[in-house]
Design a protein around this motif. Structure first.
Motif, short mmCIF file in Angstrom:
data_model
loop_
_atom_site.label_atom_id
_atom_site.label_comp_id
_atom_site.label_asym_id
_atom_site.label_seq_id
_atom_site.Cartn_x
_atom_site.Cartn_y
_atom_site.Cartn_z
N LYS A 21 -6.05 19.68 -32.64
CA LYS A 21 -6.17 18.24 -32.45
C LYS A 21 -7.57 17.82 -32.88
CE LYS A 21 -5.97 14.60 -28.93
NZ LYS A 21 -5.77 14.31 -27.49
N ALA A 22 -7.65 16.82 -33.76
CA ALA A 22 -8.93 16.30 -34.23
C ALA A 22 -9.23 14.97 -33.53
CB ALA A 22 -8.89 16.10 -35.74
N PRO A 23 -10.48 14.54 -33.51
CA PRO A 23 -10.82 13.28 -32.85
C PRO A 23 -10.20 12.06 -33.52
CG PRO A 23 -12.76 14.65 -33.11
CD PRO A 23 -11.68 15.29 -33.92
N SER A 24 -9.87 12.16 -34.82
CA SER A 24 -9.34 11.00 -35.53
C SER A 24 -8.46 11.45 -36.69
CB SER A 24 -10.49 10.13 -36.08
OG SER A 24 -11.19 10.83 -37.09
N PHE A 25 -7.75 10.51 -37.27
CA PHE A 25 -6.93 10.79 -38.45
C PHE A 25 -7.80 11.28 -39.60
CE2 PHE A 25 -5.15 9.23 -42.51
CZ PHE A 25 -3.97 9.97 -42.53
N THR A 26 -8.93 10.61 -39.79
CA THR A 26 -9.82 10.97 -40.89
C THR A 26 -10.32 12.40 -40.76
OG1 THR A 26 -10.55 8.67 -41.11
CG2 THR A 26 -11.94 10.35 -42.10
N GLU A 27 -10.68 12.80 -39.54
CA GLU A 27 -11.16 14.16 -39.34
C GLU A 27 -10.04 15.19 -39.46
OE1 GLU A 27 -14.59 14.22 -36.18
OE2 GLU A 27 -13.39 12.40 -35.87
N TYR A 52 -0.88 12.16 -37.68
CA TYR A 52 -2.05 11.41 -37.23
C TYR A 52 -3.25 12.33 -37.04
CZ TYR A 52 -5.11 8.13 -34.89
OH TYR A 52 -6.19 7.36 -34.55
N ASN A 53 -3.60 12.68 -35.80
CA ASN A 53 -4.79 13.52 -35.61
C ASN A 53 -4.45 14.94 -35.19
OD1 ASN A 53 -3.90 12.81 -33.03
ND2 ASN A 53 -5.96 12.86 -32.15
N ARG A 54 -3.18 15.33 -35.38
CA ARG A 54 -2.74 16.67 -35.01
C ARG A 54 -2.25 17.41 -36.26
NH1 ARG A 54 -1.82 13.99 -29.99
NH2 ARG A 54 -2.32 15.37 -28.23
#
Length: 215
Positions: A21-27, A52-54
């Motif tokens: 899991k990332a903090p944001s979609f971009t990351e 999304y962010n996963r």
């Protein structure tokens, strides 16, 4: 044969898998880009699913039909990116679902399901979604036709260290245990009306942190 330990990965249905899991979609996209760069550098390409962010990453040596040192080398490189970026592991999301069909004559049944789903044959008695997104179909040999009991059930594959919690959650939700005689390989459960499902683990359920043998 050698043995490799990767604490952030699990073996499910013969594939090495991790989920982050990332903090944001971009990351999350940036992480996928780094995974792609590693794949190109090593000429070893995984399956990647971004929502999304996963992100879920699966890797497998298709040419030999087994996990190899190439897979662990790839996984180790991805681990370095995960640690550097400070991403969160979500091991509870590792796994998948298989719809199991009991059949006395698999050769007579499988062509129908292959035609109606548009799936492809990937290994003995399996049909898989070409996109790798939808549940697989597995045809389980049966010695006799069952008239009073459904011949279709769902196999839910989870990481070995998540299985007992998943079983308990199903029981807490009104299910009942049909048998745990095959645990920790799999547990057979049923809902309130008797519809069955199995919670299945990896090929090496005794491994505490993801040990597995490589060719």
């Amino acid at each position: 044969m050698t043995q490799q330990q990767l604490t952030g990965w699990r073996v499910v249905r013969g594939r090495l898998e991790t989920a982050i899991k990332a903090p944001s979609f971009t990351e999350a996209v940036a992480f996928v880009q780094r995974v792609a760069e590693i794949a190109e550098e090593q000429n070893h390409h995984p399956d990647v699913d971004l929502r999304y962010n996963r992100v879920r990453v699966r890797v497998f040596s298709h040419d030999v039909g087994a996990l190899t040192a190439r897979d662990t080398r790839f996984a180790a490189a991805v681990d370095a990116v995960v640690e550097e970026a400070g991403l969160i592991r979500e091991l509870e999301r590792i796994g998948g679902t298989v719809i199991t069909i009991d059949a006395v004559e698999i050769s007579a049944v499988k062509p129908f399901w292959k035609a109606i789903t548009g799936y492809r044959e990937t290994q003995d008695d399996y049909l898989d979604d070409p996109s790798g997104i939808l549940p697989s179909l597995w045809f389980q040999p049966s010695v006799e036709r069952r008239e009073q009991r459904s011949t279709t059930h769902v196999d839910v594959y989870v990481a070995h260290d998540q299985a007992e919690a998943r079983v308990q959650a199903a029981l807490d939700a009104g299910g009942r245990l049909v048998t745990d005689a095959y645990a920790p390989g799999f547990w057979v459960l049923a809902d309130a009306e008797g519809n069955e499902a199995c919670v299945c683990t990896t090929d090496l359920p005794e491994a505490p942190v993801g040990d597995f043998l490589l060719r």
